[in-house]
Scaffold this motif. Structure first.
Motif, PDB file in Angstrom:
ATOM      1  N   ASP A  35      63.290  89.400 -77.192  1.00 58.63           N
ATOM      2  CA  ASP A  35      64.049  88.768 -78.259  1.00 58.63           C
ATOM      3  C   ASP A  35      65.457  88.407 -77.800  1.00 58.63           C
ATOM      4  OD1 ASP A  35      61.896  89.002 -79.912  1.00 58.63           O
ATOM      5  OD2 ASP A  35      62.595  90.811 -80.918  1.00 58.63           O
ATOM      6  N   GLU A  36      66.108  89.315 -77.108  1.00 60.77           N
ATOM      7  CA  GLU A  36      67.461  89.057 -76.618  1.00 60.77           C
ATOM      8  C   GLU A  36      67.457  87.945 -75.576  1.00 60.77           C
ATOM      9  OE1 GLU A  36      68.877  92.749 -75.153  1.00 60.77           O
ATOM     10  OE2 GLU A  36      68.951  93.723 -77.120  1.00 60.77           O
ATOM     11  N   GLU A  37      66.458  87.954 -74.728  1.00 61.76           N
ATOM     12  CA  GLU A  37      66.341  86.935 -73.685  1.00 61.76           C
ATOM     13  C   GLU A  37      66.180  85.548 -74.302  1.00 61.76           C
ATOM     14  OE1 GLU A  37      63.109  85.635 -70.230  1.00 61.76           O
ATOM     15  OE2 GLU A  37      62.738  87.357 -71.528  1.00 61.76           O
ATOM     16  N   VAL A  38      65.290  85.442 -75.277  1.00 61.61           N
ATOM     17  CA  VAL A  38      65.046  84.156 -75.926  1.00 61.61           C
ATOM     18  C   VAL A  38      66.316  83.639 -76.589  1.00 61.61           C
ATOM     19  CG1 VAL A  38      63.816  82.999 -77.802  1.00 61.61           C
ATOM     20  CG2 VAL A  38      62.588  84.550 -76.275  1.00 61.61           C
ATOM     21  N   GLN A  39      67.000  84.512 -77.333  1.00 62.41           N
ATOM     22  CA  GLN A  39      68.209  84.102 -78.029  1.00 62.41           C
ATOM     23  C   GLN A  39      69.277  83.612 -77.059  1.00 62.41           C
ATOM     24  OE1 GLN A  39      68.378  83.771 -81.277  1.00 62.41           O
ATOM     25  NE2 GLN A  39      70.425  82.897 -81.071  1.00 62.41           N
ATOM     26  N   LYS A  40      69.402  84.307 -75.943  1.00 60.49           N
ATOM     27  CA  LYS A  40      70.391  83.922 -74.936  1.00 60.49           C
ATOM     28  C   LYS A  40      70.067  82.558 -74.343  1.00 60.49           C
ATOM     29  CE  LYS A  40      72.459  85.413 -70.563  1.00 60.49           C
ATOM     30  NZ  LYS A  40      72.443  86.450 -69.492  1.00 60.49           N
ATOM     31  N   LEU A  41      68.784  82.323 -74.035  1.00 58.60           N
ATOM     32  CA  LEU A  41      68.386  81.050 -73.457  1.00 58.60           C
ATOM     33  C   LEU A  41      68.568  79.897 -74.441  1.00 58.60           C
ATOM     34  CD1 LEU A  41      65.145  82.213 -71.609  1.00 58.60           C
ATOM     35  CD2 LEU A  41      67.316  81.549 -70.555  1.00 58.60           C
ATOM     36  N   VAL A  42      68.275  80.152 -75.707  1.00 60.50           N
ATOM     37  CA  VAL A  42      68.460  79.130 -76.738  1.00 60.50           C
ATOM     38  C   VAL A  42      69.930  78.755 -76.856  1.00 60.50           C
ATOM     39  CG1 VAL A  42      68.374  78.696 -79.229  1.00 60.50           C
ATOM     40  CG2 VAL A  42      66.398  79.676 -78.061  1.00 60.50           C
ATOM     41  N   GLU A  43      70.806  79.756 -76.861  1.00 61.18           N
ATOM     42  CA  GLU A  43      72.244  79.492 -76.963  1.00 61.18           C
ATOM     43  C   GLU A  43      72.750  78.722 -75.753  1.00 61.18           C
ATOM     44  OE1 GLU A  43      74.157  79.926 -79.582  1.00 61.18           O
ATOM     45  OE2 GLU A  43      72.331  80.601 -80.604  1.00 61.18           O
TER      46      GLU A  43
END
Length: 268
Positions: A35-43
């Motif tokens: 979840d943290e990885e996805v959010q970081k990549l999206v940002e």
């Protein structure tokens, strides 16, 4: 004589199976990291679009696909573009029918690929992008940027996919895609309007379609149609000269146009 008693075996109660706390902890931790990885990549993708000045034109979508079987295999998409191509952005060229990506329904032809499994694909060659996509990994995490005109956040992914198909194949929708085969003579149309035109900022329109040219043979385009994007590259902020030079520099082959039926009258 005192009787000798036989020893009595102790009673043993079978313990219920215990779920390994280590495995449970690892699973939870992996999900949290994901979840943290996805959010970081999206940002990161949103920041890049902002830097390019096109953030308002795209919606960023993370898509996680899981390969089938022990040997992995393709998820069912092909890519276009790259640092060694005229169009530098990596985009989804095709979603293969019946594939993992096709059944998932969230990846659409024309989507811009911002990253693959955490790897930023800006500046990579076409071959490098394919290598990253095909690297052995049970999952493929794509961060995609989709033209905001084609995305409706209030509908499910199935509806989005259905609408996209409708947009590509029917003339009665607001926008649709047309693929032309560019040859040595060009694409067979001229353009007018654009940013900073003599009449001010105007839509980029098809001014004339030349008989026998690629656009005329394809048959869907009409004079007065608005060009929104060329090979998934938005042209709504380009001048007529910039758009014309962009078209001229494209190599011979398939050119994808995103078209809107315009209500703007031709200038001449």
């Amino acid at each position: 004589m005192e009787a000798i008693r036989a020893p009595v075996a102790p009673t043993v109660t079978a313990a219920p199976p215990v779920t390994s706390p280590r495995r449970l902890s690892s699973a939870i931790k992996e999900e949290e990291v994901h979840d943290e990885e996805v959010q970081k990549l999206v940002e990161e993708a949103k920041k890049q679009l902002y830097v390019e000045g096109v953030a308002s034109q795209f919606v960023v979508l993370p898509v996680l696909l899981r390969r089938e079987g022990m040997d992995g295999g393709s998820v069912g998409i092909t890519l276009a573009g790259g640092a060694d191509y005229e169009v530098k952005e990596i985009t989804v060229h095709k979603v293969i029918a019946g594939s993992i990506a096709d059944r998932d329904g969230r990846v659409l032809k024309g989507d811009r690929v911002m990253s693959i499994n955490g790897r930023d694909v800006r500046g990579v060659s076409h071959g490098e992008a394919l290598h990253i996509l095909k690297a052995p990994n049970p999952r493929v995490l794509l961060v995609l940027a989709r033209n905001a005109n084609l995305h409706h956040s209030d509908k499910g992914t199935t509806e989005v996919k259905k609408q996209s198909t409708h947009v590509q194949n029917h003339r009665d929708s607001e926008a649709f895609f047309v693929e032309l085969q560019k040859d040595a003579t060009g694409l067979g149309f001229s353009i007018e309007g654009g940013k900073d035109s003599p009449q001010g900022d105007r839509p980029l329109l098809i001014k004339r379609i030349f008989k026998g040219g690629a656009a005329d043979k394809e048959g869907q385009l009409e004079e007065g149609d608005e060009i929104l994007a060329i090979n998934n590259h938005p042209v709504t902020n380009m001048t007529r000269t910039e758009a014309w030079n962009f078209l001229k520099k494209l190599p011979e082959g398939v050119v994808q146009l995103q078209i809107n039926k315009s209500n703007v009258m031709l200038l001449s």
